[in-house]
Enzyme design. Structure first.
Site, PDB file in Angstrom:
ATOM      1  N   TYR A  10       0.869  -1.155  -0.056  1.00  0.00           N
ATOM      2  CA  TYR A  10       0.108  -0.106   0.104  1.00  0.00           C
ATOM      3  C   TYR A  10       0.913   1.235   0.062  1.00  0.00           C
ATOM      4  CZ  TYR A  10      -3.985   2.369  -0.387  1.00  0.00           C
ATOM      5  OH  TYR A  10      -5.254   3.346  -0.591  1.00  0.00           O
ATOM      6  N   ARG A  30      -8.603  10.302  -8.707  1.00  0.00           N
ATOM      7  CA  ARG A  30      -7.779  11.010  -7.590  1.00  0.00           C
ATOM      8  C   ARG A  30      -6.783   9.830  -6.852  1.00  0.00           C
ATOM      9  NH1 ARG A  30      -8.082  11.518  -1.961  1.00  0.00           N
ATOM     10  NH2 ARG A  30      -7.048   9.672  -2.686  1.00  0.00           N
ATOM     11  N   LYS A  68      -5.902  -2.360  -1.532  1.00  0.00           N
ATOM     12  CA  LYS A  68      -6.862  -2.099  -0.201  1.00  0.00           C
ATOM     13  C   LYS A  68      -7.448  -3.400   0.366  1.00  0.00           C
ATOM     14  CE  LYS A  68      -7.249   2.449   0.891  1.00  0.00           C
ATOM     15  NZ  LYS A  68      -7.857   3.432   1.186  1.00  0.00           N
ATOM     16  N   GLU A 105     -13.426   4.420  -3.622  1.00  0.00           N
ATOM     17  CA  GLU A 105     -12.192   4.479  -3.522  1.00  0.00           C
ATOM     18  C   GLU A 105     -11.641   5.654  -4.489  1.00  0.00           C
ATOM     19  OE1 GLU A 105     -10.644   3.337  -0.820  1.00  0.00           O
ATOM     20  OE2 GLU A 105      -8.835   4.328  -1.455  1.00  0.00           O
ATOM     21  N   ASP A 106     -10.985   6.652  -4.181  1.00  0.00           N
ATOM     22  CA  ASP A 106      -9.925   7.408  -4.895  1.00  0.00           C
ATOM     23  C   ASP A 106     -10.823   7.988  -6.167  1.00  0.00           C
ATOM     24  OD1 ASP A 106      -8.097   7.370  -2.999  1.00  0.00           O
ATOM     25  OD2 ASP A 106      -6.527   6.381  -4.241  1.00  0.00           O
ATOM     26  N   ASP A 118     -13.980   5.342   1.495  1.00  0.00           N
ATOM     27  CA  ASP A 118     -13.223   5.521   2.491  1.00  0.00           C
ATOM     28  C   ASP A 118     -12.447   6.768   2.410  1.00  0.00           C
ATOM     29  OD1 ASP A 118     -11.279   4.021   4.190  1.00  0.00           O
ATOM     30  OD2 ASP A 118      -9.943   4.207   2.903  1.00  0.00           O
ATOM     31  N   ASP A 119     -12.248   7.489   1.294  1.00  0.00           N
ATOM     32  CA  ASP A 119     -11.432   8.874   1.412  1.00  0.00           C
ATOM     33  C   ASP A 119     -12.082   9.819   2.443  1.00  0.00           C
ATOM     34  OD1 ASP A 119      -9.375   7.884  -0.527  1.00  0.00           O
ATOM     35  OD2 ASP A 119     -11.338   7.564  -1.744  1.00  0.00           O
ATOM     36  N   ASN A 174      -0.141  11.940   1.222  1.00  0.00           N
ATOM     37  CA  ASN A 174       0.330  10.985   0.599  1.00  0.00           C
ATOM     38  C   ASN A 174       0.692  11.136  -0.910  1.00  0.00           C
ATOM     39  OD1 ASN A 174      -0.121   9.322   2.921  1.00  0.00           O
ATOM     40  ND2 ASN A 174      -2.101   8.827   2.286  1.00  0.00           N
TER      41      ASN A 174
HETATM   42  P1  NAD Z   1      -8.749  16.260  -2.416  1.00  0.00           P
HETATM   43  O1  NAD Z   1      -8.591  16.291  -3.690  1.00  0.00           O
HETATM   44  O2  NAD Z   1     -10.282  15.867  -2.279  1.00  0.00           O
HETATM   45  O3  NAD Z   1      -8.452  17.608  -1.789  1.00  0.00           O
HETATM   46  C1  NAD Z   1      -7.269  18.279  -1.615  1.00  0.00           C
HETATM   47  C2  NAD Z   1      -7.832  19.624  -0.911  1.00  0.00           C
HETATM   48  O4  NAD Z   1      -6.504  20.438  -0.902  1.00  0.00           O
HETATM   49  C3  NAD Z   1      -8.615  20.567  -1.824  1.00  0.00           C
HETATM   50  O5  NAD Z   1      -9.688  21.176  -0.978  1.00  0.00           O
HETATM   51  C4  NAD Z   1      -7.813  21.518  -2.410  1.00  0.00           C
HETATM   52  O6  NAD Z   1      -8.579  22.915  -2.308  1.00  0.00           O
HETATM   53  C5  NAD Z   1      -6.859  21.785  -1.266  1.00  0.00           C
HETATM   54  N1  NAD Z   1      -5.640  22.524  -1.913  1.00  0.00           N
HETATM   55  C6  NAD Z   1      -4.817  22.124  -2.881  1.00  0.00           C
HETATM   56  N2  NAD Z   1      -3.942  23.014  -2.823  1.00  0.00           N
HETATM   57  C7  NAD Z   1      -3.707  23.623  -1.848  1.00  0.00           C
HETATM   58  C8  NAD Z   1      -2.950  24.766  -1.398  1.00  0.00           C
HETATM   59  N3  NAD Z   1      -1.940  25.208  -2.124  1.00  0.00           N
HETATM   60  N4  NAD Z   1      -3.208  25.145  -0.082  1.00  0.00           N
HETATM   61  C9  NAD Z   1      -4.377  24.635   0.638  1.00  0.00           C
HETATM   62  N5  NAD Z   1      -5.143  23.849   0.301  1.00  0.00           N
HETATM   63  C10 NAD Z   1      -4.955  23.190  -0.981  1.00  0.00           C
HETATM   64  O7  NAD Z   1      -7.891  15.374  -1.809  1.00  0.00           O
HETATM   65  P2  NAD Z   1      -8.230  14.105  -0.413  1.00  0.00           P
HETATM   66  O8  NAD Z   1      -8.942  13.052  -0.566  1.00  0.00           O
HETATM   67  O9  NAD Z   1      -8.721  15.310   0.614  1.00  0.00           O
HETATM   68  O10 NAD Z   1      -6.760  14.187  -0.072  1.00  0.00           O
HETATM   69  C11 NAD Z   1      -5.686  14.955   0.235  1.00  0.00           C
HETATM   70  C12 NAD Z   1      -4.523  14.403   0.567  1.00  0.00           C
HETATM   71  O11 NAD Z   1      -4.874  13.564   1.853  1.00  0.00           O
HETATM   72  C13 NAD Z   1      -3.847  13.544  -0.476  1.00  0.00           C
HETATM   73  O12 NAD Z   1      -2.433  13.393  -0.277  1.00  0.00           O
HETATM   74  C14 NAD Z   1      -4.036  12.059   0.086  1.00  0.00           C
HETATM   75  O13 NAD Z   1      -3.224  11.133  -0.162  1.00  0.00           O
HETATM   76  C15 NAD Z   1      -4.403  12.398   1.640  1.00  0.00           C
HETATM   77  N6  NAD Z   1      -5.020  11.377   2.293  1.00  0.00           N
HETATM   78  C16 NAD Z   1      -4.419  10.927   3.707  1.00  0.00           C
HETATM   79  C17 NAD Z   1      -5.121  10.055   4.249  1.00  0.00           C
HETATM   80  C18 NAD Z   1      -4.506   9.512   5.588  1.00  0.00           C
HETATM   81  O14 NAD Z   1      -3.604  10.035   5.990  1.00  0.00           O
HETATM   82  N7  NAD Z   1      -5.136   8.407   6.139  1.00  0.00           N
HETATM   83  C19 NAD Z   1      -6.391   9.447   3.893  1.00  0.00           C
HETATM   84  C20 NAD Z   1      -6.847  10.232   2.757  1.00  0.00           C
HETATM   85  C21 NAD Z   1      -6.208  10.999   1.929  1.00  0.00           C
END
Ligand code: NAD
Length: 543
Positions: free
Chosen positions: A95, A148, A166, A237-238, A260-261, A400
């Protein structure tokens, strides 16, 4: 005499039944395997040592991933035996972060199909296509449209690595048997120009479908999946932002579906916050949480925080007041033009602020939670400011893969004088700080979704509710010991994940029965019912 599918070469090519060199002499005689294998029989433990030797000799993580996937394709029992016995070493390979690199290169490293690909051109035929799947008793589907993938953006059909990874965690962490699991990719095109220009890309050569045809495909897929596999749990997912929220809200009331996200990340983040508050000694209602990024992850986390506060008796509006957001447009304030529905509850009556450092100065958050996909954005100045107005600042850098984290564990500890409480999305190694060993927490969704899934399929729940994720978050946090907490760990060790997921499953299944979500009779002992579901990667005796 076994049928021809279950003997001879066919048996060696069936990953669910193959034992490789572990077939005994008697089995080789009975199953027509004499001469098809080298003479010596090995035990599962010996095979495991061979596999570990191979993996550890590979130069790159992607090579290790390839070796593991090839093993999964030829001998699932051995694959899961290795994965479960060495979860801390193997999880980052199957993963995040390695799976991200694998998805980016998917067309180039492609060897064998795993799971099902359903494309936008298959509309009208999805029922028929699902009949091609060789197993009738599928209980969990993880489906993506690849828009995504982790923090890597649109990878189209290459995103298949994610449902595959997953689902291997469903088996490794929650003991859901591999044949119950089906990875699916909906290929609706990709807007990734690099992939479209790559002759080895595996998906459709077209831009993404955005219109009615997209919704029709998703609806047809869900209906066909429920028909072919009654009671199946579907994990979204994603998906891209615009579709993820829309699909979740349109599907969650009528189907056994979760995202899950949004919900899984929400629960694992809430669990981290609850653990962190055990260290700060302050109640959730008194926090000011500044979420950096307002996508699926952080909106899901805020929804869980609000749900937790509601459970404590805090009014909805007051609960939302705790959650502040800063996204690509700046601080989320109510004067902003056109705010998407999922962000509206969190917009504050505050002057616009365009700079994160200024927002930290204005909001004075107790916790800064990054899920923005923007690496290095928690600068020394910002983390330092958090440490100035908090005795124990909470800093989560959840983006990530590792290279996308808003700051590293080491930076957090160095810039806060070792006072920062840190969690990340991808794993970070422990840090030596002034003679102390600080262990960063990994807010890995694998602590949540496998256990929730196991609880849902054990109970036969018709729906997946936020209450289930809330219960999972509390259950997860409760399993962090005091000593672990003092070294900075906000989550239990990965080595204990199977116990953690089983406990979560018992709570989730119990809730399903409590809330009338299951038509099955409640067993006298829910924990025993969960235990009875668990798959163990040991070989059967065939002769
Ligand atoms: P997403 O695309 O839904 O959201 C990203 C957000 O970041 C958007 O609201 C966007 O406006 C904001 N953004 C982008 N550029 C920015 C900037 N310069 N300044 C401020 N905000 C900004 O993505 P997501 O599903 O919310 O995932 C976001 C991140 O979190 C990814 O890297 C993902 O890998 C990570 N994530 C981590 C976990 C975990 O730790 N368990 C779980 C899910 C997602």
């Amino acid at each position: 005499m076994q049928d021809s599918k279950h003997r001879g070469v066919s048996l060696l090519h069936d990953p669910l039944r193959n034992k490789g060199t572990a077939f005994s002499a008697a089995e080789r005689d009975a199953l027509g395997l004499r001469g098809l294998l080298p003479p010596r029989s090995h035990t599962l433990a010996e095979q495991e040592r061979r596999v570990l030797g191979n993996i550890r000799s590979k130069a790159t993580d992607l090579d290790k991933y390839l070796f593991l996937i090839a093993l999964q394709d030829r001998n699932e029992t051995l694959f899961y035996h290795v994965l479960m016995n060495n979860i801390e070493e193997m999880m980052p390979l199957v993963y995040t972060p390695t799976v991200g690199a694998a998805c980016q290169a998917f067309g180039h490293i492609y060897r064998r199909p795993r799971g099902m690909y359903i494309s936008i051109n298959d509309r009208g035929n999805v029922r028929e296509i699902l009949r091609n799947w060789p197993h009738d008793d599928v209980r969990v589907i993880v489906v993506t449209d690849g828009e995504r993938i982790l923090g890597l953006g649109d990878l189209g059909a290459n995103g298949m690595g994610i449902p595959v990874g997953k689902l291997s965690l469903y088996t490794a962490c929650a003991g859901i048997a591999p044949q119950f699991c089906l990875p699916v990719t909906l290929d609706v095109g990709t807007n990734n120009r690099e992939l479209l220009d790559d002759e080895l890309y595996i998906g459709l050569e077209r831009l993404r479908e955005r219109g009615d045809a997209y919704d029709e495909l998703v609806q047809e897929f869900i209906a066909a999946a429920e028909e072919r596999f009654p009671g199946v749990l579907v994990q979204l997912e994603d998906f891209g932002n615009a579709n993820a929220f829309r699909l979740l809200s349109s599907l969650r009331e009528g189907h056994c579906v979760f995202d899950d996200d949004i919900q899984g990340t929400g629960a694992v983040t809430l669990a981290g916050i609850i653990s962190a508050l055990r260290l700060t000694g302050t109640p959730l209602a008194e926090q000011r949480l500044l979420f950096y990024g307002a996508g699926q992850a952080n909106i899901g986390a805020a929804a869980m925080v609000v749900a937790a506060l509601r459970e404590e008796g805090v009014a909805e509006e007051a609960a939302r007041e705790v959650c502040w957001f800063f996204d690509s447009t700046g601080l989320l304030v109510s004067s902003r033009a056109s705010i998407p529905a999922q962000k509206q509850p969190y917009a504050k009556d505050h002057a616009p602020v365009a700079d994160l450092a200024e927002a930290v100065a204005a909001v004075r958050p107790t916790a800064l939670i990054g899920a923005s996909g923007q690496p290095g954005t928690f600068t020394r100045e910002i983390v330092g400011a958090m440490a100035q107005h908090n005795e124990r600042p909470i800093i989560f850098a959840l983006s990530n893969p590792t290279a996308n984290a808003e700051c590293t564990a080491e930076q957090c500890y160095n810039w806060t004088g070792g006072r920062g409480i840190f969690a990340s999305g991808s794993p970070f190694a422990p840090v030596e700080y002034e003679g102390r060993r600080l262990v960063p927490g990994q807010g890995n969704n694998a602590y949540i979704f496998p256990g929730v899934g196991l609880g849902v399929i054990t109970s036969g729940a018709r729906r997946v509710t936020d209450d289930m994720f809330l219960a999972a978050a509390h259950c997860l946090s409760r399993q962090v010991g005091e000593e672990q907490l003092q070294s900075g760990q906000l989550y239990p060790p990965l080595a204990e994940i199977r116990t953690v997921c089983t406990r979560i499953a018992v709570e989730v299944a119990g809730l399903a029965w409590d809330n009338g979500l299951s038509d099955r009779e409640r067993p006298a002992d829910v924990a025993a019912a969960v235990e009875a579901m668990l798959y163990d990667p040991v070989y059967p005796h065939y002769a």
